[in-house]
Design a protein around this motif. Structure first.
Motif, short mmCIF file in Angstrom:
data_model
loop_
_atom_site.label_atom_id
_atom_site.label_comp_id
_atom_site.label_asym_id
_atom_site.label_seq_id
_atom_site.Cartn_x
_atom_site.Cartn_y
_atom_site.Cartn_z
N LYS A 24 0.68 -1.21 -0.12
CA LYS A 24 0.13 0.13 0.03
C LYS A 24 0.86 1.14 0.13
CE LYS A 24 -4.19 -2.22 2.23
NZ LYS A 24 -4.79 -2.20 3.39
N GLN A 25 1.73 1.16 0.72
CA GLN A 25 2.88 2.40 0.92
C GLN A 25 3.57 2.55 -0.52
OE1 GLN A 25 3.31 4.67 3.14
NE2 GLN A 25 5.38 5.60 2.70
N GLU A 26 4.02 1.60 -0.96
CA GLU A 26 4.77 1.73 -2.32
C GLU A 26 3.76 2.10 -3.49
OE1 GLU A 26 7.90 1.81 -2.88
OE2 GLU A 26 8.28 1.28 -0.69
N ILE A 27 2.68 1.70 -3.50
CA ILE A 27 1.70 1.95 -4.59
C ILE A 27 1.56 3.61 -4.51
CG2 ILE A 27 -0.74 2.07 -5.32
CD1 ILE A 27 -0.68 -1.22 -4.43
N LYS A 28 1.31 4.01 -3.28
CA LYS A 28 1.37 5.49 -2.95
C LYS A 28 2.59 6.14 -3.51
CE LYS A 28 -1.75 5.56 1.18
NZ LYS A 28 -1.82 5.76 2.23
N THR A 29 3.64 5.64 -3.41
CA THR A 29 5.05 6.23 -3.77
C THR A 29 5.76 5.83 -5.19
OG1 THR A 29 6.39 4.90 -2.29
CG2 THR A 29 5.42 6.79 -1.51
N SER A 30 5.05 4.87 -5.65
CA SER A 30 5.52 4.40 -7.03
C SER A 30 6.29 5.20 -7.90
CB SER A 30 4.59 3.34 -7.67
OG SER A 30 3.61 4.30 -8.30
N LEU A 31 5.94 6.32 -8.07
CA LEU A 31 6.45 7.31 -9.09
C LEU A 31 7.81 8.16 -8.47
CD1 LEU A 31 3.35 8.71 -10.82
CD2 LEU A 31 4.65 6.80 -11.20
N LEU A 32 8.04 7.93 -7.27
CA LEU A 32 9.39 8.28 -6.56
C LEU A 32 10.48 7.63 -7.18
CD1 LEU A 32 8.40 8.81 -2.91
CD2 LEU A 32 8.19 10.54 -4.81
N PRO A 33 11.59 8.28 -7.12
CA PRO A 33 13.01 7.54 -7.53
C PRO A 33 13.04 6.40 -6.57
CG PRO A 33 13.33 10.01 -7.64
CD PRO A 33 11.97 9.69 -6.94
N PRO A 34 13.66 5.35 -7.06
CA PRO A 34 13.65 4.18 -6.09
C PRO A 34 14.39 4.18 -4.86
CG PRO A 34 14.54 3.51 -8.28
CD PRO A 34 14.37 5.01 -8.49
N LYS A 49 15.56 25.25 -8.74
CA LYS A 49 14.88 26.46 -7.83
C LYS A 49 13.45 26.40 -7.60
CE LYS A 49 13.42 29.54 -10.69
NZ LYS A 49 11.66 30.04 -10.36
N SER A 50 13.05 26.97 -6.81
CA SER A 50 11.26 27.08 -6.87
C SER A 50 10.89 28.05 -5.73
CB SER A 50 10.65 25.69 -6.74
OG SER A 50 9.31 25.84 -6.92
N ILE A 51 9.88 28.43 -6.09
CA ILE A 51 9.09 29.39 -4.89
C ILE A 51 8.44 28.56 -3.97
CG2 ILE A 51 8.79 31.27 -6.28
CD1 ILE A 51 5.99 30.49 -6.57
N ASN A 52 8.29 27.00 -4.25
CA ASN A 52 7.63 26.00 -3.34
C ASN A 52 8.59 25.05 -3.59
OD1 ASN A 52 6.39 23.91 -2.23
ND2 ASN A 52 4.31 25.02 -2.29
N ILE A 53 9.83 24.59 -2.79
CA ILE A 53 10.51 23.48 -3.19
C ILE A 53 9.89 22.21 -3.15
CG2 ILE A 53 12.30 22.21 -2.25
CD1 ILE A 53 13.51 24.80 -1.13
N LYS A 54 9.20 21.97 -2.29
CA LYS A 54 8.14 20.54 -2.17
C LYS A 54 7.46 20.30 -3.45
CE LYS A 54 5.53 17.77 0.81
NZ LYS A 54 4.70 17.66 1.98
N LYS A 55 6.68 21.52 -3.74
CA LYS A 55 5.74 21.16 -4.94
C LYS A 55 6.71 20.85 -6.25
CE LYS A 55 1.95 23.66 -7.31
NZ LYS A 55 1.33 24.93 -7.52
N ARG A 56 7.51 21.66 -6.46
CA ARG A 56 8.31 21.59 -7.62
C ARG A 56 9.19 20.17 -7.54
NH1 ARG A 56 9.38 20.33 -11.72
NH2 ARG A 56 10.60 21.43 -13.27
N ILE A 57 9.58 19.80 -6.56
CA ILE A 57 10.13 18.48 -6.39
C ILE A 57 9.30 17.37 -6.86
CG2 ILE A 57 11.39 16.56 -5.13
CD1 ILE A 57 12.99 18.93 -4.06
N ILE A 58 8.11 17.32 -6.32
CA ILE A 58 6.87 16.42 -6.69
C ILE A 58 6.63 16.32 -8.13
CG2 ILE A 58 4.71 15.75 -6.03
CD1 ILE A 58 5.05 16.58 -3.25
N GLN A 59 6.69 17.51 -8.71
CA GLN A 59 6.37 17.67 -10.18
C GLN A 59 7.49 16.76 -10.86
OE1 GLN A 59 6.13 21.90 -10.40
NE2 GLN A 59 3.79 21.98 -10.27
N HIS A 60 8.60 17.20 -10.36
CA HIS A 60 9.78 16.18 -11.19
C HIS A 60 9.57 14.88 -11.27
CE1 HIS A 60 13.16 18.67 -11.92
NE2 HIS A 60 13.28 19.72 -10.90
N PHE A 61 8.93 14.23 -10.07
CA PHE A 61 8.64 12.83 -10.05
C PHE A 61 7.49 12.24 -10.52
CE2 PHE A 61 11.51 13.28 -5.67
CZ PHE A 61 12.81 13.36 -6.39
N ASN A 62 6.57 13.49 -10.91
CA ASN A 62 5.08 12.75 -11.28
C ASN A 62 5.16 12.89 -12.84
OD1 ASN A 62 4.29 11.99 -8.67
ND2 ASN A 62 3.08 13.97 -8.49
N ILE A 63 5.98 13.64 -13.45
CA ILE A 63 5.63 13.74 -14.92
C ILE A 63 6.13 12.72 -15.61
CG2 ILE A 63 6.06 16.06 -14.70
CD1 ILE A 63 8.79 15.86 -15.86
#
Length: 471
Positions: free
Chosen positions: A184-194, A225-239
């Motif tokens: 369940k945890q890995e399904i939620k985070t499957s798009l993160l880098p290993p 860089k970003s005005i919202n670091i967390k949001k930008r990094i999540i975008q990196h991983f989700n595209i």
């Protein structure tokens, strides 16, 4: 229910390459209960090196169904199931793109067996499918064929979900974390880098700053860089990834750190300096100037000073040094059109209107006729000089005071005599009466056309910073 999938393709880029084979094994959480596989006609030649790797040739797929002919079966076979694959982003991106080309949105929950393997069997030297199977005694037949790799991934998945991982509970007692909970945890985070955990992402700040991606050797491979670091990094991983290089980049990320900057301007300035200093592997374009199109000036045979635009890196005999650099040709043309309008210049003499006669503005009485010799070079060149003066900073020496990294702090950017000196941070009650006072709180950075353009762009924007002028 899980659909364990592997594909073979004509190459590594979903935007231009196509699927040549797909295999799906259905697992009910206990065992494999069904399977499906087929070659697919990609409707284009298969590169020789791909055929050498997979064994799939043009002749083999000549009479195979095209993707649209098996699309319905793939949808029905995977409906309501978790999409499982080794490096799931690769297979999922290709299949999504094939369906998108048919006008259909394909969406499934995903699970990556690379991440799952790292979580449940830590410490192995490699998590590539071939080496992983060898490490845990899985027989891998028909390597680099969809049916062989999918079957091996199904066996791997079967072993993984039957592992109970030892953990420490809240009372510091050893307990057992069931594979179901890990799934369940890995399904939620499957798009993160290993190598990146959900906890690392959750801990990221949501404020402006610069972030660093590291590989397993501790080397910085990307700065952003970003005005919202967390949001930008999540975008990196989700595209969806677009090439094998972007997948390799994502899979290389083993750690993340960040530096808080307080506001966008200072984040941009610090990012530019860090990229030039560190030259990260995946910042190749930004290692050089990100402003690749220049505005140039030259004098023609009739004595008129003419403005034009072109590549900064391939400047010809017009001038080797641009008056100003912008990010692309479209921005440069827009910039020149604005200056033509504001300073009543000639479109033709700014390379914005190609004609052997008068420019369009002359026909509507907005050009004074320099394009056909009706206005003297002396009169026209005065306005060109005024326009060029406007390219630089509005003020010669000034300080930009913006939001700091925490309450009670302010950021300071110093420009003296048209030269960027650097930035720093100060207490909001810092007392200063001269530019030298502000220079005492900054860290010095190199001036270059990139930071000049960053500051000019900021000054033209609707910012809320305080600007102190010391001309």
């Amino acid at each position: 229910m899980y659909a364990i999938i592997d594909i073979e393709t004509t190459g590594g880029q979903p935007a231009q390459d196509k699927i040549t084979e797909i295999a799906i094994f259905i697992h009910d959480g206990q065992q494999v209960v069904d399977q499906y596989s087929t070659l697919i006609n990609p409707q284009r030649p298969i590169p020789y090196f791909i055929s050498q790797l997979t064994g799939i040739t043009d002749e083999m797929v000549q009479d195979a169904p095209k993707f649209y002919e098996v699309a319905k079966e793939i949808v029905e076979f995977t409906e309501g199931k978790v999409f499982v694959a080794h490096n799931v982003r690769f297979d999922y991106s290709f299949i999504k793109k094939e369906f998108a080309d048919l006008g259909f949105t394909y969406q499934r929950k995903t699970l990556c067996t690379v991440r799952l393997s790292r979580a449940l069997i830590p410490g192995l030297p490699s998590y590539s499918l071939g080496k992983l199977c060898k490490s845990i005694d899985i027989d891998l037949q028909q390597r680099h064929r969809a049916i062989g790799d999918a079957e091996a991934t199904a066996k791997l998945f079967d072993k993984l979900i039957k592992i109970n991982r030892p953990v420490v509970d809240g009372n510091m007692h050893m307990a057992s974390e069931t594979s179901e909970k890990v799934l369940k945890q890995e399904i939620k985070t499957s798009l993160l880098p290993p190598n990146i955990s959900k906890e690392q992402v959750d801990a990221l700040p949501t404020v402006p700053g610069v972030y660093y991606f590291y590989n397993e050797q501790g080397e910085v491979i990307y700065v952003g860089k970003s005005i919202n670091i967390k949001k930008r990094i999540i975008q990196h991983f989700n595209i969806d990834y677009k090439s094998r290089k972007s997948l390799d980049f994502k899979n290389s990320i083993a750690d993340i750190t960040c530096e808080l900057m307080g506001n966008e301007l200072v984040s941009l300035l610090f990012e530019s300096a860090e990229i030039k200093r560190m030259k990260p592997q995946y910042n190749r374009q930004q290692r050089r100037s990100v402003f690749n199109t220049g505005i140039f000036m030259y004098e023609d045979a009739n004595g008129y000073k003419r403005l034009t635009f072109g590549s900064v890196n391939k400047a010809d005999d017009v001038s080797m040094t641009p008056l100003i650099a912008l990010s692309n040709q479209s921005k440069a043309k827009g910039f020149l059109f604005h200056k033509v309008s504001k300073f009543n210049l000639c479109q033709k003499l700014c390379d914005l209107y190609k004609t052997n006669g008068a420019c369009f503005d002359y026909q509507v009485h907005q050009c004074k006729g320099a394009c056909i010799g009706k206005e003297s070079p002396e009169e026209y060149n005065k306005r060109v000089a005024e326009a060029i003066d406007s390219f630089t900073f509005e003020h010669n020496s000034f300080v930009i005071i913006g939001k700091g990294r925490e309450p009670g702090e302010k950021s300071v950017v110093v420009v003296e005599k048209g030269t960027y000196l650097g930035f720093g941070f100060m207490d909001e009650y810092f007392s200063a009466s001269s530019i030298d006072d502000f220079k005492s709180v900054i860290q010095r950075y190199n001036d270059n056309k990139d930071v000049q353009q960053i500051i000019r762009g900021h000054m033209r924007s609707k910012h809320k910073d305080k600007v102190l002028v010391f001309d």
